[in-house]
Every structure is written in C-alpha cells, then in structure tokens.
Design an enzyme around this catalytic site. Structure first.
Site, PDB file in Angstrom:
ATOM      1  N   TYR A   1      18.941 -16.941 -36.148  1.00 38.81           N
ATOM      2  CA  TYR A   1      17.524 -17.332 -36.069  1.00 38.81           C
ATOM      3  C   TYR A   1      17.382 -18.761 -35.532  1.00 38.81           C
ATOM      4  CZ  TYR A   1      12.599 -17.487 -37.583  1.00 38.81           C
ATOM      5  OH  TYR A   1      11.227 -17.576 -37.622  1.00 38.81           O
TER       6      TYR A   1
ATOM      7  N   ASN B   1       5.059 -13.168 -29.962  1.00 36.71           N
ATOM      8  CA  ASN B   1       5.127 -13.302 -31.429  1.00 36.71           C
ATOM      9  C   ASN B   1       6.271 -12.506 -32.049  1.00 36.71           C
ATOM     10  OD1 ASN B   1       3.889 -13.518 -34.299  1.00 36.71           O
ATOM     11  ND2 ASN B   1       3.984 -11.315 -33.912  1.00 36.71           N
TER      12      ASN B   1
ATOM     13  N   ASP C   1       8.465  -2.661 -26.753  1.00 40.55           N
ATOM     14  CA  ASP C   1       9.663  -3.175 -27.425  1.00 40.55           C
ATOM     15  C   ASP C   1      10.117  -4.328 -26.547  1.00 40.55           C
ATOM     16  OD1 ASP C   1      12.326  -3.773 -28.106  1.00 40.55           O
ATOM     17  OD2 ASP C   1      12.657  -1.750 -28.865  1.00 40.55           O
ATOM     18  N   VAL C   2      10.064  -5.540 -27.068  1.00 37.55           N
ATOM     19  CA  VAL C   2      10.294  -6.711 -26.217  1.00 37.55           C
ATOM     20  C   VAL C   2      11.729  -6.808 -25.685  1.00 37.55           C
ATOM     21  CG1 VAL C   2       8.429  -8.082 -27.237  1.00 37.55           C
ATOM     22  CG2 VAL C   2      10.759  -8.275 -28.162  1.00 37.55           C
TER      23      VAL C   2
HETATM   24  N1  LIG Z   1       6.869 -15.962 -41.462  1.00 38.12           N
HETATM   25  C1  LIG Z   1       7.225 -17.226 -41.277  1.00 38.12           C
HETATM   26  O1  LIG Z   1       7.348 -18.010 -42.234  1.00 38.12           O
HETATM   27  C2  LIG Z   1       7.460 -17.741 -39.891  1.00 38.12           C
HETATM   28  C3  LIG Z   1       7.675 -19.112 -39.710  1.00 38.12           C
HETATM   29  C4  LIG Z   1       7.911 -19.609 -38.433  1.00 38.12           C
HETATM   30  C5  LIG Z   1       7.901 -18.739 -37.356  1.00 38.12           C
HETATM   31  N2  LIG Z   1       7.685 -17.410 -37.555  1.00 38.12           N
HETATM   32  C6  LIG Z   1       7.706 -16.533 -36.381  1.00 38.12           C
HETATM   33  O2  LIG Z   1       6.467 -15.873 -36.255  1.00 38.12           O
HETATM   34  C7  LIG Z   1       6.661 -14.573 -35.692  1.00 38.12           C
HETATM   35  C8  LIG Z   1       6.039 -13.517 -36.591  1.00 38.12           C
HETATM   36  O3  LIG Z   1       6.596 -13.634 -37.895  1.00 38.12           O
HETATM   37  P1  LIG Z   1       6.088 -12.743 -39.119  1.00 38.12           P
HETATM   38  O4  LIG Z   1       6.233 -13.547 -40.339  1.00 38.12           O
HETATM   39  O5  LIG Z   1       4.773 -12.114 -38.822  1.00 38.12           O
HETATM   40  O6  LIG Z   1       7.243 -11.632 -39.109  1.00 38.12           O
HETATM   41  P2  LIG Z   1       7.221 -10.088 -39.564  1.00 38.12           P
HETATM   42  O7  LIG Z   1       6.180  -9.839 -40.592  1.00 38.12           O
HETATM   43  O8  LIG Z   1       8.635  -9.763 -39.861  1.00 38.12           O
HETATM   44  O9  LIG Z   1       6.765  -9.335 -38.222  1.00 38.12           O
HETATM   45  C9  LIG Z   1       7.604  -9.334 -37.110  1.00 38.12           C
HETATM   46  C10 LIG Z   1       6.906  -8.584 -36.000  1.00 38.12           C
HETATM   47  O10 LIG Z   1       7.798  -8.549 -34.872  1.00 38.12           O
HETATM   48  C11 LIG Z   1       7.893  -7.197 -34.455  1.00 38.12           C
HETATM   49  N3  LIG Z   1       9.130  -6.900 -33.758  1.00 38.12           N
HETATM   50  C12 LIG Z   1      10.404  -7.015 -34.209  1.00 38.12           C
HETATM   51  N4  LIG Z   1      11.262  -6.591 -33.266  1.00 38.12           N
HETATM   52  C13 LIG Z   1      10.520  -6.212 -32.187  1.00 38.12           C
HETATM   53  C14 LIG Z   1      10.806  -5.699 -30.908  1.00 38.12           C
HETATM   54  N5  LIG Z   1      12.066  -5.452 -30.508  1.00 38.12           N
HETATM   55  N6  LIG Z   1       9.778  -5.453 -30.047  1.00 38.12           N
HETATM   56  C15 LIG Z   1       8.498  -5.679 -30.429  1.00 38.12           C
HETATM   57  N7  LIG Z   1       8.156  -6.125 -31.645  1.00 38.12           N
HETATM   58  C16 LIG Z   1       9.158  -6.403 -32.508  1.00 38.12           C
HETATM   59  C17 LIG Z   1       7.753  -6.385 -35.728  1.00 38.12           C
HETATM   60  O11 LIG Z   1       7.465  -5.040 -35.411  1.00 38.12           O
HETATM   61  P3  LIG Z   1       7.937  -3.800 -36.351  1.00 38.12           P
HETATM   62  O12 LIG Z   1       6.844  -3.641 -37.376  1.00 38.12           O
HETATM   63  O13 LIG Z   1       8.039  -2.654 -35.395  1.00 38.12           O
HETATM   64  O14 LIG Z   1       9.250  -4.174 -36.979  1.00 38.12           O
HETATM   65  C18 LIG Z   1       6.586  -7.125 -36.376  1.00 38.12           C
HETATM   66  O15 LIG Z   1       5.376  -6.750 -35.782  1.00 38.12           O
HETATM   67  C19 LIG Z   1       8.165 -14.415 -35.498  1.00 38.12           C
HETATM   68  O16 LIG Z   1       8.537 -14.768 -34.182  1.00 38.12           O
HETATM   69  C20 LIG Z   1       8.738 -15.419 -36.482  1.00 38.12           C
HETATM   70  O17 LIG Z   1      10.023 -15.855 -36.132  1.00 38.12           O
HETATM   71  C21 LIG Z   1       7.458 -16.890 -38.786  1.00 38.12           C
END
Ligand SMILES: NC(=O)c1ccc[n+]([C@@H]2O[C@H](COP(=O)([O-])OP(=O)(O)OC[C@H]3O[C@@H](n4cnc5c(N)ncnc54)[C@H](OP(=O)(O)O)[C@@H]3O)[C@@H](O)[C@H]2O)c1
Length: 258
Positions: free
Chosen positions: A157, A92, A65-66
């Site tokens: 965010y 990530n 858990d980060v």
């Molecule tokens: N999707 C986009 O369009 C987009 C665009 C730009 C940047 N990003 C960035 O890319 C990254 C991944 O995005 P995504 O779309 O894959 O998001 P996502 O599907 O919502 O996945 C988020 C991940 O972060 C984990 N997480 C959340 N809180 C945490 C914690 N306290 N400790 C450890 N892990 C935690 C979640 O784990 P759980 O399953 O346990 O909740 C999940 O594995 C993020 O940093 C996001 O801001 C995404």
C-alpha cells in the site's frame, strides 16, 4: 455542503459502489455534475446510479475493473459517445488487503495490489488524458499519507501510494501547462470497510486508532468536490491533505462541522 456548482460537467468515478467512491459520486451529483458511476460489477455501479437518479440527479453506470486497460478505455469511449465530454475523473479504486509484513506476504497478492493501486491509476489517467485535455478537466487520485510513511504490514500500500503521488506530479509536469488539472487527496483515516480491515489486522498504530480519529466518507468527498474547483489550483500537482487544520479550513470542513 459548500456551495459548489458543477452543473454541465461529466464526472467519472472508479470504485463508486461503496465507501469513499460512493460518497464522492453522491457529492458530485449533488453539485450538479452528471455522474458516471463505475464499479467492477455493473450491477453494483447500476445500484449507485439508480440512487442518484431517484434523488433527481443525473447518472449512468458502467463496469470498470481498473486493472484492465481495455475496459477503462471502453468505458471512457462510451462516456464520450453518450455525453460528448469528460470533465472530472476520480481514480478512487484502491485496495490494502491482504495486510502482512513483507516476509509474510504472498507475491501474487502483493502484485495484485500494485495492479489496482498503481497500474489502475495509470490506466485511468492514460485512457482519460485526451478527453481531459480537451475539457481542461480534473484528474484526481485518492492517495494517502501512507505515500510518505512506511507502516508495518503495508509495504504494498505504501509503495503504491508513493508511486501514485509521483504519477500525479508527472501528469502535472507533462500536461499542467496544457490545462490538465492533476491532483491527489490524502484524506487521513476514513471510516469504512478499508479501515475495518486495518483494525482487524492489529498490525500497526493505525489499527488501534480511537473512533474519533476517523472522518466520514462524506467529509473526504467534500474535499474532492472542492479540489475540482479553481480554488484548488494552487495545489495542482500535489497531494492535498485534509489532516491539517489549514487543509480542512480551505475545504470548509471546519465550518461545515461547526
Ligand atoms: N479509508 C481510508 O481511511 C483511506 C485513507 C486514505 C486513502 N484511501 C483511499 O481511498 C480510496 C477508497 O477507499 P475506501 O476506504 O472507500 O475503500 P473500500 O471501502 O475498500 O472501497 C474500495 C473500492 O475500490 C474498488 N476496487 C477495488 N479493486 C478494484 C478494481 N480492480 N477495479 C475497480 N474497482 C476496484 C472496490 O470495489 P469492490 O466493491 O468491487 O471491491 C471499492 O469500490 C482508495 O484508493 C484508498 O486507498 C482510503
């Protein structure tokens, strides 16, 4: 996929159980890296690692858990004890929920996003720094164009991603000359659960994007793999964007899509 060879490298990814994190873990494993898949839930991390092992890759699973510095530090210590090195760390893990205009936001929930998106990246960088300096390794933070543009409902965010952009620059300024490769990636909208939550909010233009505006998690992961190679060295200390034609060309996404 580009012909990227990360054989012999050890790569740790936070939030590797789903979305972009899972795709990054798969891509780095396909490039030959030993992947340390981490997630809040050990069972979820183990499920990811099991998939790579079944496909002939090399992977193990740890719980992180980060928001908990001690947990991040322990996972990195365990990785060093098992493999003797750490070459790539992908910060990530991230969160955007709950989406709300500032005046409607819940202070505790707002603060919790800071704990994940900003302090989580700090915790990961702080705990991994010595090992990455030892290996001349890469610290990559998943960032966002939200770092540069306010978006209705996203004050938590946008503010945290802007701070992460500065953290990346700081790491580069303080440790780049000692060999640390620090870089951010702004992938643009990526299809998945985070974008589904954004769409459900209906709050700003990103919630109304056409399906064709999204890239896949695999395309974002391809960029991450490229950023782990010396070809990306001119961009260290910056947020690399694949929203631009030039960024996509450098990563090879235009060629791969053709
Ligand atoms: N999707 C986009 O369009 C987009 C665009 C730009 C940047 N990003 C960035 O890319 C990254 C991944 O995005 P995504 O779309 O894959 O998001 P996502 O599907 O919502 O996945 C988020 C991940 O972060 C984990 N997480 C959340 N809180 C945490 C914690 N306290 N400790 C450890 N892990 C935690 C979640 O784990 P759980 O399953 O346990 O909740 C999940 O594995 C993020 O940093 C996001 O801001 C995404």
């Amino acid at each position: 996929m580009n012909p990227i060879d990360l054989t012999g490298r050890v790569a740790l990814i936070t939030g590797a159980n789903r979305g972009i994190g899972a795709a990054i873990a798969a891509r780095l494993a396909a490039a030959g890296a030993h992947v340390v898949a981490t997630a809040r839930s050990l069972a979820a991390a183990e499920a990811t690692a099991t998939t790579f092992r079944a496909a002939g890759g090399s992977a193990d699973a740890l719980a992180i858990d980060v928001t908990d510095y001690t947990a991040v530090e322990a996972a990195i210590a365990a990785t060093l004890a098992r493999h003797g090195r750490l070459d790539i760390v992908i910060a990530n893990a991230g969160s955007i929920e709950p989406i709300a205009r500032l005046g409607d936001s819940d202070p505790a929930a707002w603060s919790a996003v800071v704990d994940v998106n900003l302090k989580g990246v700090y915790n990961t960088a702080r705990a991994a720094l010595a090992a990455l300096l030892e290996s001349g390794g890469t610290f990559l933070a998943m960032n966002s164009g939200a770092a540069n543009a306010p978006m209705e409902g996203w004050s938590h965010y946008c503010a945290t991603k802007a701070a992460v952009q500065m953290l990346t620059r700081h790491l580069h300024k303080e440790y780049g000359e000692q060999g640390l490769r620090s870089i951010g990636l702004s992938p643009g909208p990526v299809a998945g659960e985070m974008q589904a939550a954004i769409r459900a909010s209906g709050l700003n233009p990103v919630s109304r994007l056409a399906d064709s505006a999204y890239i896949s998690a695999e395309a974002a992961a391809e960029a991450v793999a490229w950023l782990c190679t010396p070809a990306a060295d001119p961009f260290l200390g910056t947020d690399f964007s694949i929203k631009t034609a030039e960024g996509r060309r450098l990563v090879g996404l235009d060629r791969l899509a053709a």
